[in-house]
Design an enzyme around this catalytic site. Structure first.
Site, PDB file in Angstrom:
ATOM      1  N   CYS B 122       0.820  -1.216   0.000  1.00 17.92           N
ATOM      2  CA  CYS B 122       0.000   0.000   0.000  1.00 17.92           C
ATOM      3  C   CYS B 122       0.854   1.267   0.000  1.00 17.92           C
ATOM      4  CB  CYS B 122      -0.917   0.012   1.217  1.00 17.92           C
ATOM      5  SG  CYS B 122      -2.031  -1.399   1.267  1.00 17.92           S
ATOM      6  N   HIS B 258      -3.404   7.148   2.351  1.00 18.83           N
ATOM      7  CA  HIS B 258      -3.797   5.877   1.741  1.00 18.83           C
ATOM      8  C   HIS B 258      -5.217   5.553   2.195  1.00 18.83           C
ATOM      9  CE1 HIS B 258      -4.234   1.756   0.781  1.00 18.83           C
ATOM     10  NE2 HIS B 258      -3.969   1.303   1.987  1.00 18.83           N
ATOM     11  N   ASN B 289     -10.440  -0.220  -0.776  1.00 20.28           N
ATOM     12  CA  ASN B 289      -8.996  -0.050  -0.548  1.00 20.28           C
ATOM     13  C   ASN B 289      -8.232  -0.682  -1.709  1.00 20.28           C
ATOM     14  OD1 ASN B 289      -6.317  -0.574   0.152  1.00 20.28           O
ATOM     15  ND2 ASN B 289      -6.765  -1.017   2.288  1.00 20.28           N
TER      16      ASN B 289
END
Lengths: 82, 333
Positions: B122, B258, B289
């Protein structure tokens, strides 16, 4: 040394800030999940804020044992005295 | 003694253009809940996610990357042939070698640009932006294409209550190039391998193949410790990043963390004491996500919605498996 009531009141303020629960509802006999609707993520936030406020360490393993407000206050009292 | 020539680079680097690709399949919570015995309400309360995008078979990592990159190049006013390096941040290109970046560089029509993939989960996009900025200023490249792309639906265990509702697919790309003014601030990055197991591929391929019933090694995550690390440790990193760029939260226009979980975004914002004027990216509600793709997707949406304007000062902070993180302040292209 802070009294039990002082710790409860400070903790109640934290729970209010994190989860929006009225501080007066945060009494020693109340369960975080069942009575106050504090879920596990909010509980993490409460714990981190409490560590800062009371200058104690509350390990991840210990968090699951803190079922009621009274459990948390007692843990903080012990940690401060230890 | 022979001296080597140091060619040097541009004094400053900036993001010149951004592009994204969102897969067409919209998956509402209603389509997820049966397999995990959950509810729309629980998912929203737990994560802020209302729906996510999952790629169709033809929406491959390469296809989504090329589409996002073409938009980024066009908006930057840069030709593919001017790209010297293509950096792809991904953990879900399931052909392990060669790097998908080479195929993307070729399909875009670059002039045989340097091309490679990076694995920082990520946090990958912000790692790529940091590297690209250094390449431009160091003289290794004049224009760099940085792509964050994932098809996490391929790696998601739809029966896992902890992750089935979180992960999603998409791509985002930026062109990084020379600039008269600083457009990308110093990176603050690092890792904490002591927490290697908190978010990971369940098992390595040798263990998969040794099993009697080989199956995809899905992503697994320990939610509460990740939440704690992301919400509080990363808020400290965010502050360090502002300090390193010589600004304060009051100077920020836009905050693009993020898009891991709305609860993390809210907790970070509280912990950082962000002033009310700072616009906060909340793309996760409708996109899910998307790991390395989440920051460019979220920033692009803010630009589309008018929440971020060209020249705005934005804090990007990416964090995830490793645990690895990277953050920098940038000017919105």
């Amino acid at each position: 040394m802070a009294t039990t009531e002082e710790i409860r009141a400070d903790l109640a303020e934290i729970v209010n800030e994190v989860a929006g629960i009225p501080a007066d509802d945060v009494q020693l006999d109340k369960s975080f999940t069942d009575d106050l609707d504090v879920d596990s993520l909010s509980m993490v936030e409460v714990v981190v804020a409490a560590e800062e406020k009371f200058d104690v360490k509350i390990p991840d393993d210990e968090v699951k044992n803190l079922k009621t407000v009274g459990d948390a206050v007692a843990f903080i009292e012990r940690a401060q005295n230890g | 003694m022979t001296d080597l020539i140091d060619r040097g680079g541009s004094a400053h680097a900036a993001i010149l253009g951004i592009g994204t690709y969102r897969p067409h399949r919209v998956i509402p919570n209603a389509d997820i809940i049966e397999a995990i015995d959950s509810s729309d309400e629980w998912i929203q309360q737990r994560s802020g996610i209302k729906q996510r995008r999952w790629a169709a078979p033809e929406e491959t990592v390469q296809m989504m990357s090329v589409a996002a990159s073409r938009t980024a190049l066009e908006r930057a006013g840069v030709e593919a042939a001017q790209i010297d390096c293509v950096v792809v941040a991904t953990v879900s290109h399931l052909l392990q070698t060669p790097a998908v970046a080479t195929a993307i560089a070729h399909e875009l029509g670059t002039n045989k640009a340097a091309a490679f993939d990076i694995s920082a989960a990520c946090a990958g996009f912000c790692h790529g932006v940091a590297m690209a900025s250094d390449m431009v200023r160091g003289g290794s490249a004049k224009h760099v294409l940085v792509i964050g792309v994932e098809r996490l639906s391929d790696l998601t265990d739809v029966g896992d209550r902890g992750t089935a509702f979180i992960f999603a697919d998409g791509a985002g790309a930026v062109v990084v190039g020379p600039s008269d003014e600083p457009g990308i601030g110093p990176v603050v990055w690092g890792s904490d391998g002591e927490q290697f197991d908190l978010i990971r591929q369940k098992e390595d391929w040798r263990d998969v193949l040794a099993s009697d019933h080989p199956s995809m090694p899905h992503l697994v995550m320990q939610g509460n410790p990740v939440f704690r690390w992301a919400s509080f440790e990363m808020a400290k990193i965010a502050q360090q990043t502002l300090d390193r760029s010589g600004i304060t939260v009051d100077d920020l226009d836009v905050f693009v963390p993020h898009q891991a979980n709305m609860r993390i975004i809210d907790a970070m914002a509280r912990s950082m004491k962000l002033p009310a004027h700072v616009k906060i990216a909340r793309d996760i509600a409708e996109q899910g996500n998307t790991s390395a793709a989440s920051i460019p997707l979220a920033l692009d949406r803010m630009i589309e919605d008018g929440d971020a304007k060209s020249g705005d000062t934005a804090l990007l902070i990416a964090f995830g498996a490793g645990l690895a993180y990277a953050a920098q302040v940038v000017k919105v292209p």
